[in-house]
Design a protein around this motif. Structure first.
Motif, PDB file in Angstrom:
ATOM      1  N   PRO A   1     -16.762 -13.249   9.652  1.00 20.04           N
ATOM      2  CA  PRO A   1     -17.130 -12.014  10.358  1.00 20.04           C
ATOM      3  C   PRO A   1     -15.989 -11.427  11.207  1.00 20.04           C
ATOM      4  CG  PRO A   1     -18.902 -13.615  10.543  1.00 20.04           C
ATOM      5  CD  PRO A   1     -17.749 -14.319   9.869  1.00 20.04           C
ATOM      6  N   GLU A   2     -15.077 -12.259  11.681  1.00 19.96           N
ATOM      7  CA  GLU A   2     -13.962 -11.782  12.500  1.00 19.96           C
ATOM      8  C   GLU A   2     -12.700 -11.514  11.687  1.00 19.96           C
ATOM      9  OE1 GLU A   2     -13.397 -14.569  15.672  1.00 19.96           O
ATOM     10  OE2 GLU A   2     -15.424 -14.273  16.444  1.00 19.96           O
ATOM     11  N   TYR A   3     -12.759 -11.706  10.364  1.00 19.74           N
ATOM     12  CA  TYR A   3     -11.574 -11.579   9.513  1.00 19.74           C
ATOM     13  C   TYR A   3     -10.908 -10.215   9.666  1.00 19.74           C
ATOM     14  CZ  TYR A   3      -8.510 -11.718   5.460  1.00 19.74           C
ATOM     15  OH  TYR A   3      -7.417 -11.691   4.648  1.00 19.74           O
ATOM     16  N   ARG A   4     -11.682  -9.140   9.526  1.00 19.70           N
ATOM     17  CA  ARG A   4     -11.102  -7.793   9.542  1.00 19.70           C
ATOM     18  C   ARG A   4     -10.356  -7.520  10.839  1.00 19.70           C
ATOM     19  NH1 ARG A   4     -11.241  -2.538  10.650  1.00 19.70           N
ATOM     20  NH2 ARG A   4     -10.728  -1.135   8.938  1.00 19.70           N
ATOM     21  N   GLU A   5     -10.924  -7.912  11.950  1.00 18.89           N
ATOM     22  CA  GLU A   5     -10.305  -7.597  13.235  1.00 18.89           C
ATOM     23  C   GLU A   5      -9.145  -8.524  13.591  1.00 18.89           C
ATOM     24  OE1 GLU A   5     -10.830  -4.761  14.804  1.00 18.89           O
ATOM     25  OE2 GLU A   5     -12.174  -4.391  13.122  1.00 18.89           O
ATOM     26  N   LYS A   6      -9.153  -9.744  13.092  1.00 19.69           N
ATOM     27  CA  LYS A   6      -8.146 -10.711  13.525  1.00 19.69           C
ATOM     28  C   LYS A   6      -7.014 -10.947  12.526  1.00 19.69           C
ATOM     29  CE  LYS A   6     -10.898 -13.174  16.865  1.00 19.69           C
ATOM     30  NZ  LYS A   6     -11.368 -14.452  17.359  1.00 19.69           N
TER      31      LYS A   6
ATOM     32  N   LEU B   1      -2.741   0.656  11.079  1.00 21.60           N
ATOM     33  CA  LEU B   1      -3.412  -0.630  11.302  1.00 21.60           C
ATOM     34  C   LEU B   1      -4.773  -0.704  10.601  1.00 21.60           C
ATOM     35  CD1 LEU B   1      -3.512  -3.428  12.547  1.00 21.60           C
ATOM     36  CD2 LEU B   1      -4.414  -2.380  14.647  1.00 21.60           C
ATOM     37  N   GLU B   2      -5.570   0.327  10.672  1.00 20.70           N
ATOM     38  CA  GLU B   2      -6.897   0.291  10.037  1.00 20.70           C
ATOM     39  C   GLU B   2      -6.778   0.188   8.520  1.00 20.70           C
ATOM     40  OE1 GLU B   2      -9.782  -0.164  11.784  1.00 20.70           O
ATOM     41  OE2 GLU B   2      -8.346  -0.309  13.445  1.00 20.70           O
ATOM     42  N   ASP B   3      -5.794   0.867   7.931  1.00 22.37           N
ATOM     43  CA  ASP B   3      -5.555   0.758   6.487  1.00 22.37           C
ATOM     44  C   ASP B   3      -5.146  -0.664   6.111  1.00 22.37           C
ATOM     45  OD1 ASP B   3      -6.071   3.475   6.278  1.00 22.37           O
ATOM     46  OD2 ASP B   3      -3.964   4.042   6.004  1.00 22.37           O
ATOM     47  N   VAL B   4      -4.302  -1.285   6.933  1.00 26.56           N
ATOM     48  CA  VAL B   4      -3.879  -2.671   6.680  1.00 26.56           C
ATOM     49  C   VAL B   4      -5.083  -3.593   6.729  1.00 26.56           C
ATOM     50  CG1 VAL B   4      -2.538  -4.600   7.628  1.00 26.56           C
ATOM     51  CG2 VAL B   4      -1.492  -2.334   7.408  1.00 26.56           C
TER      52      VAL B   4
ATOM     53  N   ASP C   1      -1.002  10.146   3.194  1.00 32.74           N
ATOM     54  CA  ASP C   1      -1.048   9.606   4.559  1.00 32.74           C
ATOM     55  C   ASP C   1      -1.989   8.413   4.707  1.00 32.74           C
ATOM     56  OD1 ASP C   1       0.226   9.770   7.049  1.00 32.74           O
ATOM     57  OD2 ASP C   1      -1.548  10.702   7.944  1.00 32.74           O
ATOM     58  N   LYS C   2      -2.207   7.675   3.616  1.00 31.71           N
ATOM     59  CA  LYS C   2      -3.055   6.483   3.638  1.00 31.71           C
ATOM     60  C   LYS C   2      -2.305   5.342   2.961  1.00 31.71           C
ATOM     61  CE  LYS C   2      -7.611   4.736   2.432  1.00 31.71           C
ATOM     62  NZ  LYS C   2      -7.744   3.964   3.644  1.00 31.71           N
ATOM     63  N   ALA C   3      -2.388   4.144   3.554  1.00 28.91           N
ATOM     64  CA  ALA C   3      -1.770   2.969   2.940  1.00 28.91           C
ATOM     65  C   ALA C   3      -2.620   2.517   1.764  1.00 28.91           C
ATOM     66  CB  ALA C   3      -1.635   1.841   3.956  1.00 28.91           C
ATOM     67  N   ILE C   4      -1.996   2.463   0.579  1.00 25.47           N
ATOM     68  CA  ILE C   4      -2.683   2.045  -0.641  1.00 25.47           C
ATOM     69  C   ILE C   4      -2.165   0.700  -1.141  1.00 25.47           C
ATOM     70  CG2 ILE C   4      -3.329   4.371  -1.343  1.00 25.47           C
ATOM     71  CD1 ILE C   4      -0.832   4.355  -3.188  1.00 25.47           C
ATOM     72  N   GLY C   5      -1.164   0.184  -0.442  1.00 21.36           N
ATOM     73  CA  GLY C   5      -0.610  -1.122  -0.778  1.00 21.36           C
ATOM     74  C   GLY C   5       0.256  -1.613   0.360  1.00 21.36           C
ATOM     75  N   LEU C   6       0.467  -2.922   0.393  1.00 17.48           N
ATOM     76  CA  LEU C   6       1.333  -3.476   1.433  1.00 17.48           C
ATOM     77  C   LEU C   6       1.980  -4.758   0.952  1.00 17.48           C
ATOM     78  CD1 LEU C   6       0.181  -6.222   2.990  1.00 17.48           C
ATOM     79  CD2 LEU C   6      -1.363  -4.606   4.006  1.00 17.48           C
ATOM     80  N   ILE C   7       3.093  -5.060   1.571  1.00 17.07           N
ATOM     81  CA  ILE C   7       3.765  -6.339   1.379  1.00 17.07           C
ATOM     82  C   ILE C   7       4.260  -6.796   2.737  1.00 17.07           C
ATOM     83  CG2 ILE C   7       6.046  -5.358   0.856  1.00 17.07           C
ATOM     84  CD1 ILE C   7       6.318  -7.658  -1.276  1.00 17.07           C
ATOM     85  N   MET C   8       4.086  -8.084   3.016  1.00 20.13           N
ATOM     86  CA  MET C   8       4.599  -8.692   4.244  1.00 20.13           C
ATOM     87  C   MET C   8       5.486  -9.857   3.843  1.00 20.13           C
ATOM     88  SD  MET C   8       1.354  -8.896   6.817  1.00 20.13           S
ATOM     89  CE  MET C   8       0.277  -7.495   7.082  1.00 20.13           C
ATOM     90  N   GLY C   9       6.557 -10.020   4.580  1.00 11.41           N
ATOM     91  CA  GLY C   9       7.450 -11.128   4.314  1.00 11.41           C
ATOM     92  C   GLY C   9       8.119 -11.597   5.581  1.00 11.41           C
TER      93      GLY C   9
END
Length: 166
Positions: free
Chosen positions: A44-49, A17-20, A72-80
């Motif tokens: 200011p709330e972008y990162r948490e929300k 979650l923190e990496d995302v 063991d670290k997220a370096i990229g993501l895709i959501m669909g």
């Protein structure tokens, strides 16, 4: 071999979650930097929300979030997500089964190494497994890098939004 970093694609778990959150902030900061209309911001709330909202949308719409993991670290993501239609949509649209890419981010530290392509392939395979006929993605007009990436991956424009300050 010692010292070799192996990148793998995995489905999201809360462990990352923190990496995302970091990746979403990195993307939004980039969007703000290229926004010629100066309408985007990193609230200011972008990162948490934002990550929580995006992941909830994925969960509620038969979607997936895949991560590119290295050391063991997220370096990229895709959501669909799976696109859902309203009854009136059928009045003027055939409404084929469609997937929608809602986020695609590769950390600027590791771009141009095929990570975006690997994430796209994983999401495209997921949408194919659901019987989708099309995949949609919205691209910020000033994001020329993303536009070029999607063009190389055989995506084309279907709708264009125009804006005018009054």
């Amino acid at each position: 071999m010692i010292g070799v970093n192996i990148m793998k694609i995995v489905e999201y778990t809360d462990k990352y979650l923190e990496d995302v959150k970091d990746l979403l902030v990195e993307l939004e900061e980039y969007i703000v930097s290229i926004d010629q209309d100066h309408l985007d911001q990193v609230h200011p709330e972008y990162r948490e929300k934002m990550a929580v909202l995006d992941l909830e949308e994925v969960k509620n719409n038969h979607g997936r979030c895949y991560l590119a993991i290295e050391n063991d670290k997220a370096i990229g993501l895709i959501m669909g997500i799976l696109v859902s239609f309203q009854p009136f949509d059928f009045l003027d649209y055939i409404c084929p089964k469609e997937g929608r890419i809602t986020e695609l981010i590769v950390s600027k530290k590791v771009r141009s190494k095929g990570i975006g392509n690997a994430l796209m392939k994983k999401m495209e395979d997921y949408f194919k497994s659901l019987g989708c006929e099309y995949i949609l993605v919205d691209v910020f007009a000033y994001n020329e890098l993303a536009i070029s990436f999607y063009h190389k991956n055989r995506y084309h424009s279907r709708m264009i939004t125009k804006i005018k300050k009054i």
